[in-house]
Design a protein around this motif. Structure first.
Motif, short mmCIF file in Angstrom:
data_model
loop_
_atom_site.label_atom_id
_atom_site.label_comp_id
_atom_site.label_asym_id
_atom_site.label_seq_id
_atom_site.Cartn_x
_atom_site.Cartn_y
_atom_site.Cartn_z
N MET A 187 29.74 38.23 44.66
CA MET A 187 29.89 37.05 44.79
C MET A 187 30.55 36.11 43.90
SD MET A 187 27.82 37.44 47.48
CE MET A 187 27.45 35.96 48.00
N THR A 188 31.10 35.07 44.28
CA THR A 188 31.83 34.15 43.52
C THR A 188 31.09 33.11 43.42
OG1 THR A 188 32.96 33.28 45.53
CG2 THR A 188 34.04 34.99 44.48
N ALA A 189 30.05 32.92 44.14
CA ALA A 189 29.01 31.78 44.09
C ALA A 189 27.93 32.12 45.09
CB ALA A 189 29.70 30.26 44.47
N ALA A 190 27.00 31.35 44.88
CA ALA A 190 25.55 31.52 45.68
C ALA A 190 26.25 31.33 47.48
CB ALA A 190 24.63 30.47 45.31
N GLY A 191 25.91 32.40 48.21
CA GLY A 191 26.22 32.20 49.44
C GLY A 191 27.87 32.64 49.66
N ARG A 192 28.53 32.98 48.69
CA ARG A 192 30.09 32.85 48.74
C ARG A 192 30.48 34.42 48.39
NH1 ARG A 192 33.76 28.41 46.63
NH2 ARG A 192 32.18 27.32 48.24
N ARG A 193 30.91 35.29 49.38
CA ARG A 193 31.37 36.72 48.83
C ARG A 193 32.62 36.54 48.02
NH1 ARG A 193 34.35 39.54 52.83
NH2 ARG A 193 34.28 38.37 54.82
N LEU A 194 32.95 37.61 47.24
CA LEU A 194 34.10 37.88 46.87
C LEU A 194 34.96 38.84 47.75
CD1 LEU A 194 36.28 38.04 44.21
CD2 LEU A 194 35.11 40.46 43.80
N GLU A 195 36.08 38.15 48.39
CA GLU A 195 36.86 38.85 49.38
C GLU A 195 38.08 39.74 49.13
OE1 GLU A 195 38.42 35.65 51.64
OE2 GLU A 195 36.59 35.55 53.14
N ALA A 196 37.60 41.01 49.28
CA ALA A 196 38.46 42.02 48.53
C ALA A 196 38.65 43.19 49.48
CB ALA A 196 38.26 42.40 47.02
N SER A 197 39.78 43.59 49.76
CA SER A 197 40.11 44.86 50.54
C SER A 197 40.96 45.89 49.66
CB SER A 197 41.01 44.55 51.87
OG SER A 197 42.18 43.75 51.82
N SER A 198 41.43 45.21 48.74
CA SER A 198 41.94 46.32 47.64
C SER A 198 41.49 45.49 46.23
CB SER A 198 43.36 46.20 47.71
OG SER A 198 44.15 47.19 46.79
N ILE A 199 41.38 46.32 45.10
CA ILE A 199 41.00 45.72 43.82
C ILE A 199 41.82 46.46 42.83
CG2 ILE A 199 38.78 44.95 44.56
CD1 ILE A 199 37.51 47.55 43.35
N ALA A 200 41.87 45.87 41.91
CA ALA A 200 42.42 46.60 40.48
C ALA A 200 41.70 45.62 39.37
CB ALA A 200 43.76 46.22 40.18
N ILE A 201 41.44 46.64 38.03
CA ILE A 201 40.36 46.12 37.07
C ILE A 201 41.17 46.17 35.80
CG2 ILE A 201 38.34 46.63 35.83
CD1 ILE A 201 36.97 47.50 38.42
N GLU A 202 41.34 45.29 35.00
CA GLU A 202 42.03 45.55 33.70
C GLU A 202 40.73 45.23 32.63
OE1 GLU A 202 43.09 45.98 30.58
OE2 GLU A 202 43.49 43.74 30.43
N PRO A 203 40.35 46.43 32.22
CA PRO A 203 38.95 46.43 31.60
C PRO A 203 39.20 45.43 30.16
CG PRO A 203 39.89 48.48 31.29
CD PRO A 203 40.86 47.63 32.25
N ARG A 204 40.36 45.46 29.52
CA ARG A 204 40.56 44.89 28.18
C ARG A 204 40.41 43.36 28.20
NH1 ARG A 204 46.04 45.04 24.32
NH2 ARG A 204 44.82 44.36 22.33
N SER A 205 41.03 42.87 29.41
CA SER A 205 40.93 41.31 29.45
C SER A 205 39.81 40.90 30.30
CB SER A 205 42.29 40.83 30.15
OG SER A 205 42.28 41.38 31.67
N ARG A 206 38.85 41.86 30.91
CA ARG A 206 38.07 41.74 31.87
C ARG A 206 38.23 40.69 33.12
NH1 ARG A 206 35.59 45.37 31.53
NH2 ARG A 206 33.58 44.45 32.44
N HIS A 207 39.38 41.30 33.56
CA HIS A 207 39.76 40.77 34.80
C HIS A 207 39.75 41.52 35.90
CE1 HIS A 207 42.53 37.44 32.36
NE2 HIS A 207 41.34 37.02 32.86
#
Length: 855
Positions: free
Chosen positions: A549-569
């Motif tokens: 979620m990005t806020a209460a009642g609002r989902r994170l929209e993602a059909s593809s993701i990438a994670i940068e563990p060092r910057s925490r993005h």
């Protein structure tokens, strides 16, 4: 040299070891590791007793890895990756820096860990819910392929449910007891059966004698399914048609698709796929349409069929002629000859078609469901006259129950009770589904018990289904519909009491396991589905899929993701018309991570396919320290927005402004690359999966499966042309790949929304799936095989974990699609069994030593 992997069953779970062949001595250290420091350099020495894989890590005072120093296979035919050298004895240096080239604070207090002989042990399985046929958190409506198309209760108390268990259209045929308790899955077939009993489903025989399902491919799909069970793109699912005995089941193509049926055993046996005609008759139309309902007479000698009629050139129901809408057919089970048993008046049908509720996108027939009671009376849902008509053996009307919008009907086996579903609504005007109970059909004036079931009817085409089962003296009423999906009620004599609600009994809401990635820092697993729902698994002691979620009642929209563990993005892409967005990922919610004053959108539009199986994302990866790689077209004057190929771009990060500027890898895959999966390692090497038509040898048993060769790709590695300083790993395009790994990675097809994903760990080891085997392999950075695991199994195979109904000798998989790894775990997403498997890495030998100051 590497010669294979040994497999053993243990009490807790399947254990797969990659250290030596069975019967050979376990790998050990011939010379235990030692680490000595001289100035800024630390020299690490050790030797192993036999050919095996090793990894060398630098740990800080807390025991956390600060440098993935080396990993690879020693004693193999090919040299290991640097800084390892050929041979079993090693001496390598550490320069005192971490994975990102920064000096390690307090290096003198660091220690060195050497692990040898990687294996895996199955630790957890998350998902594989046997009650899941639909989820509101994976739902889009007209572009998802959820559907329940079959429901049959047998005289022995077994109940069968057929439907798609994913939004992309994989079918499952499951068996339950009369009260709704799960018993087993018949399709996908279980492991361990004699090959001849499942050959009709279409299988390949692996080199170890086990089998795996073949897949049916076309331009936009890859679906394991055979005749009469599944459409080529997952857009239709076979129907379950009643049979008069307990030993067989009948699968039929939907009338709008064809006029065929396939008989299988009630245990799922299908020795040969030999479809036959469902209906024969005079003046048979070229096309049929409508829902298909059927019921048998008490003696099993007559089959009644309703809902089916001829179709015109546009696929619409015929309103005149011998196969017009509004008829019940009497079918001879032996010859399949159909004759009219009951017909509505053609003039009444024409005058009252509006009452049927039919539309192109949500079809209804004049006559829908049909049932037969113990005395042979026939009950049929008549939408034109707003009734359930009761017919005698000659097709004459004996009586009627007043019902608006009747859809399906069933009768009590030992009383006069009648159960009816009512359904109305279409794509542009949604309606409702309800269940009615009439206590005595001979007293139509008595009001029925009415249970509202669900709203929003019309987004899906399929009809509702009803069946009645018995458990001792109890009558159990089963009702099924796509968004319900199944409920079981006990007839108390005065009403209906809920016994089992499949949606509540099965808590799994993430029903799309295609694209999975691990957070290297926390070990959390993230799953982005094809309709923009993003889930994660955080607590592995009590794992569950949580909606991001990005806020209460609002989902994170993602059909593809990438994670940068060092910057925490975390980077997300959703829909073909959007760019990539960047989010901060360590708070209660995912919050925008803006670039200067430009907002958090970091790229221009990136195209992905938008088909009836969802968004066809090909993948993206976050570079260490910043930067992004994507697979997909950037629409411009030369590239159409409906070009669903997967060219490779690198986006140089700019801390001050966005969108970032792309660099196209022109040499990657030609004009329209068939790609899938992209990753970076900590040293900035870029890896991408590509079908290039140059796959090596086909595995034994797959020689006669042309789809394997034409969908299996390889993995390309590109060395950076820049450095990590400022995050610009690729200021210019490389002249070509530094290495092409000749592996069996896939399947990859031109417009598929199920493109696979591979993982790359901190050492540069690659973890990749071969979905059609099914198998997961681990190779070092030079391509030497470290470990391979996986054998076919449906959701009833749990690898020795609780609930293991069908044991297997290896890790059970049906279609491994995404693989990723951390230092201690490997995760695999199985898109056919709709579950996530976490495996613990095991090692034959482990030693941790302190760094000793040199003399």
């Amino acid at each position: 040299m590497w010669r294979g992997c040994a497999v053993a069953l243990v009490a807790a779970s399947v254990l797969v070891a990659g250290t030596a062949m069975a019967g050979e001595p376990a790998v050990s250290f011939a010379a235990k590791p030692a680490a000595s420091q001289a100035g800024s350099k630390t020299t690490i020495r050790f030797a192993v007793s036999a050919a095996t894989d090793v990894e060398v890590a630098i740990l800080d005072a807390r025991g956390m890895i600060v440098r993935h120093l080396a990993a690879g296979v020693l004693g193999g035919q090919n040299p290991p990756p640097p800084p390892l050298k050929a041979g079993l004895e090693q001496s390598i240096e550490w320069d005192g820096k971490d994975d990102y080239g920064q000096p390690v604070a307090d290096a003198a207090n660091c220690s060195v860990r050497v692990r040898a002989g990687m294996g895996v042990k199955l630790d957890r399985i998350v998902g594989g819910d046997p009650y899941a046929f639909w989820s509101e958190l994976c739902d889009q409506g007209d572009h998802t392929q959820f559907k329940v198309t079959g429901l049959e209760a047998k005289a022995d108390g077994k109940v069968y449910v057929l439907g798609h268990t994913t939004s992309y259209g994989h079918p499952a045929l499951r068996q339950y007891d009369a009260r709704g308790n799960y018993l087993r899955t018949l399709f996908p077939p279980p492991a361990g059966r004699p090959v001849e009993d499942v050959e009709g489903w279409g299988v390949n025989i692996r080199d170890d004698g086990t089998y795996t399902l073949r897949a049916s491919f076309d331009r936009s799909s890859a679906v394991p399914g055979r005749p009469a069970l599944c459409g080529s793109a997952g857009t239709w699912c076979g129907l379950l048609v009643a049979t008069p005995d307990t030993s067989t089941l009948c699968l039929a193509t939907p009338p709008s698709v064809g006029n065929g049926r396939l008989m299988i055993g009630a245990d799922g046996t299908l020795r040969r796929a030999e479809p036959s005609v469902l209906l024969e008759g005079e003046s048979m139309p070229k096309k049929l349409t409508g829902p298909l309902y059927s019921a048998f007479s008490p003696d099993g000698k007559i089959q009644y069929v309703s809902g089916v009629c001829g179709a015109d050139e546009k696929g619409e129901p015929q309103t005149t002629g011998p196969w017009r809408d509004g008829q019940v057919w009497r079918v001879d089970p032996a010859t399949r000859k159909a004759s009219v048993f009951f017909a509505l008046d053609e003039k009444d049908l024409a005058a009252n078609r509006g009452a049927i509720g039919h539309t192109r996108y949500t079809p209804y027939s004049a006559l829908q469901g049909v049932a037969v009671d113990a005395e042979g009376r026939v009950f049929v849902c008549d939408r034109v006259n707003r009734r359930v008509a009761v017919l005698n053996l000659d097709g004459k009307v004996l009586g009627a129950l007043p019902v608006d919008n009747p859809d399906a009907v069933a009768v009590s086996p030992n009383a006069r009770a009648v159960y009816v579903t009512t359904r109305f609504g279409h794509y542009h005007a949604r309606g409702k589904l309800a269940l009615l109970r009439f206590g005595d059909w001979t007293r139509p004036g008595e009001p029925p018990t009415a249970l509202p079931l669900c709203d929003g009817i019309g987004a899906y085409r399929e009809s509702s289904r009803l069946a009645v089962a018995r458990d001792k003296d109890d009558v159990l009423v089963w009702v099924a519909y796509t968004t319900l999906p199944v409920r079981v009620y006990r007839d108390t004599g005065a009403g209906l009491e809920l016994v089992k609600d499949f949606y509540q009994a099965g808590p799994q809401r993430a029903l799309d396991m295609r694209h999975m990635m691990l957070d290297q820092k926390t070990g959390d697993a993230y799953i982005a589905d094809n309709h923009g729902f993003c889930f994660r698994v955080r607590d592995w002691a009590d794992p569950k899929f949580e909606l991001c979620m990005t806020a209460a009642g609002r989902r994170l929209e993602a059909s593809s993701i990438a994670i940068e563990p060092r910057s925490r993005h975390i980077y997300t892409h959703y829909h073909w018309k959007n760019g990539v967005y960047r989010w901060a990922m360590d708070g209660e919610y995912f919050t925008p991570a803006p670039v200067g004053q430009s907002g958090n959108r970091v790229t221009q539009q990136i195209t992905c396919s938008w088909i009836f199986r969802g968004l066809g994302e090909r993948g993206m990866a976050a570079a260490p320290g910043g930067g992004l790689a994507t697979l997909g077209v950037l629409p411009d004057a030369e590239h159409r927005a409906d070009d669903y190929s997967g060219p490779l771009h690198y986006f140089k990060p700019d801390p001050a402004r966005a969108p970032w500027q792309p660099l196209l890898f022109k040499s990657f895959g030609g004009k329209r690359p068939i790609s899938g999966g992209v990753r970076f390692d900590p040293r900035g090497n870029l890896y991408a999966g590509l079908y290039d038509g140059k796959t090596g040898s086909v595995p034994r048993g797959f020689e006669n499966d042309p789809d394997f060769a034409r969908t299996t790709g390889r993995i390309y590695r590109y060395a950076p042309t820049g450095s990590g300083e400022g995050g610009d790993w690729f200021p210019t395009e490389p002249a070509g790949p530094a290495k092409i790994y000749d592996v069996q990675y896939g399947p990859l097809v031109p417009a598929d929304s199920m493109t696979p994903r591979f993982g790359v760990d901190g050492y540069g080891r690659i973890y990749y799936p071969t979905g059609l085997l099914p198998r997961v392999s681990v190779i070092d950075n030079e391509g030497n095989l470290i470990l391979a695991f996986g054998t076919y199994g449906n959701r009833d195979s749990m690898g020795g974990l609780p609930g293991d109904l069908v044991p297997t000798r290896d890790v059970p998989l049906a279609w491994a699609n995404s693989v990723d790894a951390t230092d201690d775990f490997i995760c695999v997403s199985d898109i056919l069994n709709v579950r996530l498997l976490r495996l613990t890495k095991t090692f034959a030998a482990v030693e941790t030593v302190k760094v000793v100051a040199g003399r």
